[in-house]
Write a protein that holds these residues in place. Sequence first.
Motif, short mmCIF file in Angstrom:
data_model
loop_
_atom_site.label_atom_id
_atom_site.label_comp_id
_atom_site.label_asym_id
_atom_site.label_seq_id
_atom_site.Cartn_x
_atom_site.Cartn_y
_atom_site.Cartn_z
N GLU A 87 0.83 -1.20 0.00
CA GLU A 87 0.00 0.00 0.00
C GLU A 87 0.87 1.26 0.00
OE1 GLU A 87 -3.11 -0.09 2.99
OE2 GLU A 87 -3.30 -2.25 2.71
N LEU A 88 1.91 1.26 0.81
CA LEU A 88 2.80 2.42 0.84
C LEU A 88 3.52 2.61 -0.49
CD1 LEU A 88 4.26 2.04 4.43
CD2 LEU A 88 2.79 3.88 3.60
N ARG A 89 3.90 1.51 -1.11
CA ARG A 89 4.54 1.59 -2.43
C ARG A 89 3.59 2.25 -3.42
NH1 ARG A 89 7.63 -3.21 -5.47
NH2 ARG A 89 8.24 -2.05 -7.32
N SER A 90 2.35 1.82 -3.41
CA SER A 90 1.35 2.38 -4.31
C SER A 90 1.15 3.87 -4.04
CB SER A 90 0.03 1.63 -4.15
OG SER A 90 -1.01 2.27 -4.81
N LEU A 91 1.11 4.22 -2.77
CA LEU A 91 0.94 5.62 -2.40
C LEU A 91 2.16 6.46 -2.78
CD1 LEU A 91 -0.85 7.71 -0.96
CD2 LEU A 91 0.27 7.04 1.17
N SER A 92 3.34 5.88 -2.64
CA SER A 92 4.57 6.65 -2.89
C SER A 92 4.72 7.08 -4.34
CB SER A 92 5.80 5.86 -2.44
OG SER A 92 6.08 4.80 -3.33
N VAL A 93 4.14 6.34 -5.27
CA VAL A 93 4.25 6.75 -6.67
C VAL A 93 3.33 7.93 -6.98
CG1 VAL A 93 5.00 4.47 -7.46
CG2 VAL A 93 2.57 5.06 -7.54
N ARG A 94 2.33 8.16 -6.14
CA ARG A 94 1.42 9.30 -6.34
C ARG A 94 1.92 10.56 -5.66
NH1 ARG A 94 -4.46 7.82 -4.67
NH2 ARG A 94 -3.49 8.49 -2.77
N LEU A 95 2.79 10.40 -4.69
CA LEU A 95 3.31 11.54 -3.94
C LEU A 95 4.70 11.90 -4.46
CD1 LEU A 95 2.29 10.40 -0.36
CD2 LEU A 95 1.09 12.01 -1.83
N PRO A 96 5.14 13.11 -4.21
CA PRO A 96 6.48 13.50 -4.67
C PRO A 96 7.58 12.93 -3.77
CG PRO A 96 5.44 15.34 -3.56
CD PRO A 96 4.41 14.24 -3.63
N LEU A 97 7.64 11.60 -3.67
CA LEU A 97 8.67 10.95 -2.88
C LEU A 97 9.73 10.39 -3.82
CD1 LEU A 97 6.47 8.88 -0.40
CD2 LEU A 97 7.55 11.08 0.01
N SER A 98 10.95 10.51 -3.44
CA SER A 98 12.02 9.98 -4.29
C SER A 98 12.43 8.59 -3.79
CB SER A 98 13.22 10.93 -4.29
OG SER A 98 13.68 11.10 -2.96
N VAL A 99 11.47 7.68 -3.80
CA VAL A 99 11.72 6.32 -3.35
C VAL A 99 11.78 5.41 -4.57
CG1 VAL A 99 10.87 4.41 -1.96
CG2 VAL A 99 10.50 6.76 -1.19
N ASP A 100 12.90 4.75 -4.74
CA ASP A 100 13.07 3.78 -5.82
C ASP A 100 12.13 2.60 -5.56
OD1 ASP A 100 13.88 1.85 -7.64
OD2 ASP A 100 16.00 2.07 -7.19
N PRO A 101 11.32 2.20 -6.53
CA PRO A 101 10.43 1.06 -6.29
C PRO A 101 11.16 -0.19 -5.80
CG PRO A 101 9.83 2.15 -8.33
CD PRO A 101 11.10 2.80 -7.84
N ALA A 102 12.40 -0.38 -6.21
CA ALA A 102 13.17 -1.54 -5.76
C ALA A 102 13.43 -1.48 -4.25
CB ALA A 102 14.49 -1.62 -6.52
N ASP A 103 13.43 -0.27 -3.68
CA ASP A 103 13.63 -0.14 -2.24
C ASP A 103 12.49 -0.80 -1.46
OD1 ASP A 103 16.00 1.21 -2.62
OD2 ASP A 103 15.14 3.20 -2.29
N TRP A 104 11.28 -0.73 -1.99
CA TRP A 104 10.15 -1.38 -1.33
C TRP A 104 10.33 -2.89 -1.34
CZ3 TRP A 104 7.47 1.59 1.63
CH2 TRP A 104 7.29 2.93 1.31
N ASP A 105 10.82 -3.43 -2.46
CA ASP A 105 11.08 -4.87 -2.55
C ASP A 105 12.16 -5.29 -1.56
OD1 ASP A 105 9.19 -5.03 -4.58
OD2 ASP A 105 10.71 -4.80 -6.16
#
Length: 166
Positions: A87-105
């Motif tokens: 859920e946080l991963r999904s939310l992070s792509v909508r917000l201006p967060l600089s989180v690499d999707p691989a970091d969630w994995d």
Amino acid sequence: MDSPLPGPPAVLHARLRQALGTHRWQLLTSWLESLRSGPRVLLHGNPSLGLLVPSESDEADALLTGEELGLGSWQQDVGWVLGELHELRSLSVRLPLSVDPADWDRLAARFIEGYGLPPDPSAHRAATLKTLLHLHDFCVFVTWDDTEILRYTAVITHLVDEQEKD
């Protein structure tokens, strides 16, 4: 999964069954049954990331539990946290967060490793079911939001399809 209460639960149920399709819905139902029928252990009871207390010293970190302790499969506890990460991963792509999707994995993999049991597809399936439950609870107990329903439906679809590959 099969007999929702009238009102918002029934509307959500019908909408999700249609959006996910018969095959995905049957998979979700079978995953729920397999979690129910497995060995039972003491569960933390829906642990959340907000209940993790990291230690500032060499002492062990802590997970606060209590009010929702119960019995079930260990995959349910692990799946609950993995679901929150999805859920946080999904939310992070909508917000201006600089989180690499691989970091969630990587974070999910480290959590599973820290739990101390081998990876198990049932934990990821439990994460998908947790996400479905969270959508239900949001729509029924907080507010009805068509945008959130569409977003969660996309997340659930992705999670089901990913688990079907395994």
